[in-house]
Design an enzyme around this catalytic site. Structure first.
Site, short mmCIF file in Angstrom:
data_model
loop_
_atom_site.label_atom_id
_atom_site.label_comp_id
_atom_site.label_asym_id
_atom_site.label_seq_id
_atom_site.Cartn_x
_atom_site.Cartn_y
_atom_site.Cartn_z
N GLY A 64 0.71 -1.29 0.04
CA GLY A 64 -0.02 0.01 0.02
C GLY A 64 1.06 1.20 -0.09
O GLY A 64 2.16 1.20 0.23
N GLY A 104 0.47 9.15 2.21
CA GLY A 104 1.06 10.49 1.87
C GLY A 104 2.07 10.51 2.30
O GLY A 104 2.99 11.34 1.87
N PHE A 105 2.80 9.65 3.28
CA PHE A 105 4.40 9.84 3.74
C PHE A 105 5.19 8.75 3.49
O PHE A 105 6.41 8.85 3.60
CB PHE A 105 4.21 10.06 5.32
N VAL A 158 4.54 0.86 1.77
CA VAL A 158 4.63 -0.24 2.66
C VAL A 158 4.55 -1.42 1.53
O VAL A 158 3.67 -1.56 0.76
CB VAL A 158 3.50 -0.41 3.67
N ARG A 201 -3.48 9.19 19.00
CA ARG A 201 -4.10 10.14 18.41
C ARG A 201 -4.46 9.95 16.91
O ARG A 201 -4.88 10.95 16.37
CB ARG A 201 -3.00 11.37 18.55
N ASP A 226 0.48 2.19 13.26
CA ASP A 226 0.75 3.58 12.82
C ASP A 226 0.73 4.90 13.78
O ASP A 226 -0.10 5.54 14.15
CB ASP A 226 -0.33 3.79 11.77
#
Length: 521
Positions: A23, A26-27, A30, A137, A156
């Site tokens: 996959g 944005g950063f 994987v 978060r 994540d």
């Protein structure tokens, strides 16, 4: 993860062979690699080259946070981290081959049983992070992967932060974010996040699994960012339109997702206990709460529950409820980590189970007169096991018979009234023999073993005493149920066996248990 941009080429990593892309985000991308030694498949998260200058420190922080927490059975394990030959930082992680929870819920909503199990397991992971001073978060279905043993694994931690320094909300996913993250004070500063922010997101995630959509996403209406934020801040939580969702679960979710953080559960473990109570209400197997606590052993838990939670390193905390003591027909907490009927929580790297010792493990008579005395504290503190109970009962009855015969010719007092016995024992004096259970059958269904049998001579008040036969010779608790069926997690065993005995209302039992096993795999 998404495919909005072409993925970067996979890096060459010594000791690893690239297999395929898993996959892109944005950063980072994987990839699936095969590690040469030890040989296994791993997921490798690689930071994009154009993001290195802005995100390298955050990427390093994610690696450190996950490495610190990844011994938890519901957090993705980090094996190693490094920088590839072309200068891109990477993380080597546990490969979770099953679809993540976002993929799953978009196919169809989860069952209530599986939702409760997953919610408790992830809540334990969140609580462990909080006790280590880390806020996630960004809890949402897409960030909960599923291991090959069908256990959820939180991942994540890219925007995770310490509870003392969390003042930014960049990267948080709007549909699962609490209202306070969209508010600014008079100076324009964002509010401070805290554990109750993660509690809200966990509640929103559980709501999503049940509803098949995020909490404030309204079918047939605009669901852009502006509309979602407006609803999150002002709209009451919509009801889940499912007849099988009990009111107690609705209430637990409503509290977890209260607009005011002060009205929410004070901790993730408090939310997990509320979900356990729903499991007990529904007569489901109770999912243990796995918590890691590095505080001194003599330090009391932050939210004391009267000794029901024992935190020692990584332990499995089994919910105890007076319901299990009041009725033989109520589901009891088993000795091994349990699972609901449609799934299993077995994981090879899971922690040991710490089972509180009390008289809940003793098989009780169906009812005791209100005036009958109860066992003293010392008797309640000692665990009683099936072989010892039966043997002691038989020997005791025989001894009483011999003594009575010896003094019958001298003294013949009137017999004193007897109390109802707590002990299950076969009558050795010639009473009607309790038959063995018949037609025992065990089958493997997915990750669970299901056992059934029949009562050859049903009578009023009949029940069944059973215990798992542990092939590793670990001690197993004896339990009593009203229905002729038991469902257990396979726990990675090739064959699962139980011993079952028929128990009459007067506490007589079959002369020996019947062993029922699943076919060997």
């Amino acid at each position: 993860m998404n495919q909005r941009r072409p993925p970067a080429p996979p890096p060459q990593l010594p000791g690893f062979t690239h297999l395929e892309l898993l996959g892109s985000g944005g950063f980072a991308d994987v990839y699936l690699y095969e590690q040469e030694l030890p040989r296994r498949r791993v997921a490798v998260k690689v930071l994009l080259a154009e993001r290195i200058s802005a995100s390298a420190a955050q990427f390093t922080a994610e690696a450190n946070v996950m490495a610190m927490l990844s011994t938890h059975p519901a957090i993705v394990t980090i094996y190693q981290a490094g920088v590839s030959s072309d200068g891109r930082p990477y993380l080597v992680m546990e490969y979770c081959p099953r679809p993540n929870l976002q993929v799953r819920y978009r196919r169809e909503p989860f069952s209530v049983a599986e939702t409760l199990r997953v919610g408790i397991q992830v809540a334990a992971a969140v609580e462990t992070a909080h006790r280590a001073g880390v806020l996630h978060r960004d809890i949402k279905p897409a960030n909960i992967l599923v291991t090959e043993y069908n256990r959820p694994a939180l991942t994540d931690f890219g925007i995770a932060s310490t509870s003392q320094s969390s003042t930014e909300t960049a990267g948080m996913s709007i549909p699962w974010s609490p209202p306070e993250v969209f508010a600014h004070d008079a100076r324009g500063a964002l509010p401070q996040s805290g554990p109750r922010t993660d509690v809200y997101q966990l509640g929103a995630t559980i709501y999503t699994l049940l509803a098949g959509r995020s909490p404030f996403e309204l079918p047939g209406q605009r669901n852009g960012s502006a509309e979602l934020i407006e609803r999150i801040e002002r709209m009451p939580l919509p009801a889940i339109d499912r007849a099988d969702v009990p009111a107690s679960l609705d209430s637990a979710l409503a509290r977890a997702m209260a607009k005011d953080p002060a009205d929410r559960y004070p901790s993730a473990v408090a939310f997990a206990r509320a979900l356990q109570k729903v499991q007990i209400e529904l007569a489901h197997s109770v999912t243990p709460i796995d918590i890691l606590d590095d505080r001194p052993l003599d330090a009391a838990p932050e939210d004391d529950d009267g000794g029901l939670t024992r935190v020692r390193g990584v332990t499995s905390i089994a919910q105890i409820d007076t319901v299990t003591r009041a009725s033989a027909t109520t589901a009891k907490v088993p000795a091994a980590p349990p699972a609901p009927a449609d799934d299993d929580a077995t994981v090879a790297r899971g922690p040991r189970v710490v089972q509180p010792i009390d008289d809940a493990t003793i098989l009780r008579a169906p009812a005791r007169p209100a005036s009958a005395p109860t066992a003293g504290p010392e008797a309640q503190a000692r665990p009683r096991r099936w072989p010892a109970i039966v043997a002691a009962s038989v020997i005791g009855v025989a001894a009483i018979g011999i003594g009575a015969a010896a003094i019958q010719g001298v003294v013949a007092p009137q017999p004193e009234p007897t109390e109802t016995s707590d002990v299950i024992a076969q009558d050795p004096t010639g009473g009607d023999t309790v038959p063995l259970v018949a037609e025992g059958r065990g089958v493997i269904q997915g990750d669970e073993a299901v056992f059934t049998w029949t009562n050859p001579d049903p009578q009023g008040g009949d029940s069944y005493g059973w215990q798992r036969v542990d092939l590793d010779a670990r001690e197993s608790e004896l339990e009593e149920i009203a229905e002729p069926t038991v469902t257990l997690p396979v726990d990675g065993e090739d064959r699962v066996c139980i011993d079952v005995s028929l128990v009459r209302a007067d506490r007589r039992v079959s002369p020996q248990p019947t062993r029922i096993c699943t076919p060997p795999s």
